[in-house]
Write an enzyme that holds these catalytic residues in place. Structure first.
Site, PDB file in Angstrom:
ATOM      1  N   HIS A 163       0.475  -0.927   0.448  1.00  0.00           N
ATOM      2  CA  HIS A 163      -0.151  -0.530   0.477  1.00  0.00           C
ATOM      3  C   HIS A 163       0.850   1.057  -0.030  1.00  0.00           C
ATOM      4  O   HIS A 163       0.488   2.427  -0.766  1.00  0.00           O
ATOM      5  CB  HIS A 163      -0.923  -0.116   1.229  1.00  0.00           C
ATOM      6  CG  HIS A 163      -1.569   1.767   1.250  1.00  0.00           C
ATOM      7  ND1 HIS A 163      -3.050   1.460   0.891  1.00  0.00           N
ATOM      8  CD2 HIS A 163      -1.990   1.974   2.588  1.00  0.00           C
ATOM      9  CE1 HIS A 163      -2.979   2.826   1.327  1.00  0.00           C
ATOM     10  NE2 HIS A 163      -2.467   3.673   1.953  1.00  0.00           N
ATOM     11  N   HIS A 168       1.095   5.213  -1.868  1.00  0.00           N
ATOM     12  CA  HIS A 168       1.961   6.514  -1.509  1.00  0.00           C
ATOM     13  C   HIS A 168       2.904   7.131  -1.929  1.00  0.00           C
ATOM     14  O   HIS A 168       2.966   8.207  -2.451  1.00  0.00           O
ATOM     15  CB  HIS A 168       1.431   6.407  -0.080  1.00  0.00           C
ATOM     16  CG  HIS A 168       0.819   6.930   0.758  1.00  0.00           C
ATOM     17  ND1 HIS A 168      -0.402   7.510   1.389  1.00  0.00           N
ATOM     18  CD2 HIS A 168       0.334   6.200   1.617  1.00  0.00           C
ATOM     19  CE1 HIS A 168      -1.659   7.056   1.886  1.00  0.00           C
ATOM     20  NE2 HIS A 168      -0.536   5.872   2.708  1.00  0.00           N
ATOM     21  N   SER A 227      -3.638   1.235  -4.662  1.00  0.00           N
ATOM     22  CA  SER A 227      -3.232   0.276  -4.643  1.00  0.00           C
ATOM     23  C   SER A 227      -4.543  -1.017  -4.042  1.00  0.00           C
ATOM     24  O   SER A 227      -4.596  -1.491  -3.373  1.00  0.00           O
ATOM     25  CB  SER A 227      -2.603   0.242  -2.548  1.00  0.00           C
ATOM     26  OG  SER A 227      -3.912   0.685  -1.779  1.00  0.00           O
TER      27      SER A 227
HETATM   28  N1  H2B Z   1      -0.962   5.489   9.617  1.00  0.00           N
HETATM   29  C1  H2B Z   1      -0.069   4.779   8.666  1.00  0.00           C
HETATM   30  N2  H2B Z   1       0.971   3.781   9.217  1.00  0.00           N
HETATM   31  N3  H2B Z   1      -0.484   4.811   7.686  1.00  0.00           N
HETATM   32  C2  H2B Z   1      -1.076   6.153   6.792  1.00  0.00           C
HETATM   33  O1  H2B Z   1      -1.849   5.428   5.526  1.00  0.00           O
HETATM   34  C3  H2B Z   1      -2.107   6.609   8.397  1.00  0.00           C
HETATM   35  C4  H2B Z   1      -1.655   6.188   9.112  1.00  0.00           C
HETATM   36  N4  H2B Z   1      -3.017   7.176   8.104  1.00  0.00           N
HETATM   37  N5  H2B Z   1      -2.405   7.173  10.470  1.00  0.00           N
HETATM   38  C5  H2B Z   1      -4.120   8.409   9.518  1.00  0.00           C
HETATM   39  C6  H2B Z   1      -3.610   7.429  10.092  1.00  0.00           C
HETATM   40  C7  H2B Z   1      -4.727   8.499   8.455  1.00  0.00           C
HETATM   41  O2  H2B Z   1      -5.897   7.474   8.542  1.00  0.00           O
HETATM   42  C8  H2B Z   1      -5.290   9.831   9.149  1.00  0.00           C
HETATM   43  C9  H2B Z   1      -4.963  10.916   9.119  1.00  0.00           C
HETATM   44  O3  H2B Z   1      -5.759   9.363  10.227  1.00  0.00           O
HETATM   45 FE    FE Z   2      -2.337   4.563   3.429  1.00  0.00          FE
END
Ligand code: H2B
Ligand code: FE
Length: 291
Positions: A163, A168, A227
């Site tokens: 992912h 990203h 993804s």
């Molecule tokens: N943590 C991680 N490791 N990856 C993410 O894509 C992610 C996260 N997204 N923590 C955040 C939260 C998102 O869901 C929002 C900002 O809470």
């Molecule tokens: Fe994400």
């Protein structure tokens, strides 16, 4: 007690992990696989000791992890030419993903440094929303390093390396996109808990599920779409609504597991997106400086 506003990435704790712990929940594909759980926790545990700026440890991925990567990449690549935005396609060329090599976080970190100036910092799992968003203010993307379970190469209930790397990383090489994402992070530094919840939704409808118009066609840039084979297809041909992104408006409820998005928010370009989010985050910044 007043909250301290982080001044650099060193002020941000990467240890507050939500949801999945080493035990995993019953509906996780790796729930019955002790070996997988140990491997996942070992990789996750590496993240805690890394100081930002230090090189990210290289991992030797196992054959079943290699195959999982190859399978997911191979499937998703079939849809990219028609479903992904041009900025993503350019970035994927530059990153040169290969089915037989699982990318290393340190290598993609270096590409980001050269392109948009973003950094990767490893994290053990789903990070606390405030800490995750605050990281973006310092152009840091917290990324997991473990692989999803090999029994379901096209599915993961939590963020995993596939992912992060496919969804990203490519978009983060684009300067306008990176600027847009940083603006969400800057707003989050000064946000109340209620505002963090709103910014989480803004993040969700852009970084995870955003789409952009190219000529008359809708193309994906959100990581949750890029993804996921099913979501890519649904975005293009499914029963869904499209609406312009308005970060000031009340955002729809986020849905996690129950199928695909009902509504996608559209940008006309990443220049426009970065302008829009810059104006949006400015009110948080101005409010802070007026005291
Ligand atoms: N943590 C991680 N490791 N990856 C993410 O894509 C992610 C996260 N997204 N923590 C955040 C939260 C998102 O869901 C929002 C900002 O809470
Ligand atoms: Fe994400």
């Amino acid at each position: 007690v007043a909250r301290q506003i982080p001044k650099s990435i060193h002020d941000i704790d990467n240890g507050k992990i939500l949801g999945f712990d080493a035990n995993l929940s019953e509906d996780h594909p790796g729930f019955h696989d002790e070996d997988y759980k140990q491997r996942r926790s070992w990789i996750a545990s590496l993240a805690r000791d890394i100081v930002p700026g230090d090189p990210i440890p290289r991992l030797e991925y196992r054959p079943e992890e290699q195959e999982t990567w190859a399978k997911a990449l191979g499937e998703l690549e079939k849809l990219f030419p028609t479903h992904a935005c041009k900025e993503f396609l350019d970035a994927v060329d530059r990153l040169d993903f290969r089915p037989d090599v699982v990318p290393q976080l340190q290598d993609v970190h270096e590409v980001l440094q050269e392109t948009s100036g973003f950094a990767i910092r490893p994290v053990a799992g789903l990070l606390h929303p405030r800490d995750f968003l605050n990281g973006l203010a310092f152009k840091t993307f917290h990324s997991t390093q473990y692989m999803r379970h090999f029994s379901q190469p096209m599915y993961t209930p939590e963020p995993d390396l596939i992912h992060e790397i496919i969804g990203h990383i490519p978009m983060l090489t684009n300067k306008y996109y990176a600027d847009m994402v940083q603006q969400i992070g800057l707003a989050s530094l000064y946000a109340t808990d209620k505002e963090i919840w709103h910014l989480t939704k803004v993040y969700w409808y852009t970084v995870e599920f955003g789409v952009v118009m190219e000529e008359e066609e809708v193309k994906a840039f959100g990581a949750g779409i890029l993804s996921s084979y099913g979501e890519l297809d649904h975005m293009k041909t499914g029963d869904r609504e499209l609406a312009p992104l308005d970060p000031w408006a009340k955002q729809p409820k986020m849905s996690y597991k129950d199928g695909f998005q009902k509504k996608y928010f559209v940008l006309s370009s990443f220049e426009e997106g970065s302008e829009l989010l810059r104006r949006y985050s400015k009110q948080y910044i101005d409010r802070e400086h007026q005291g």
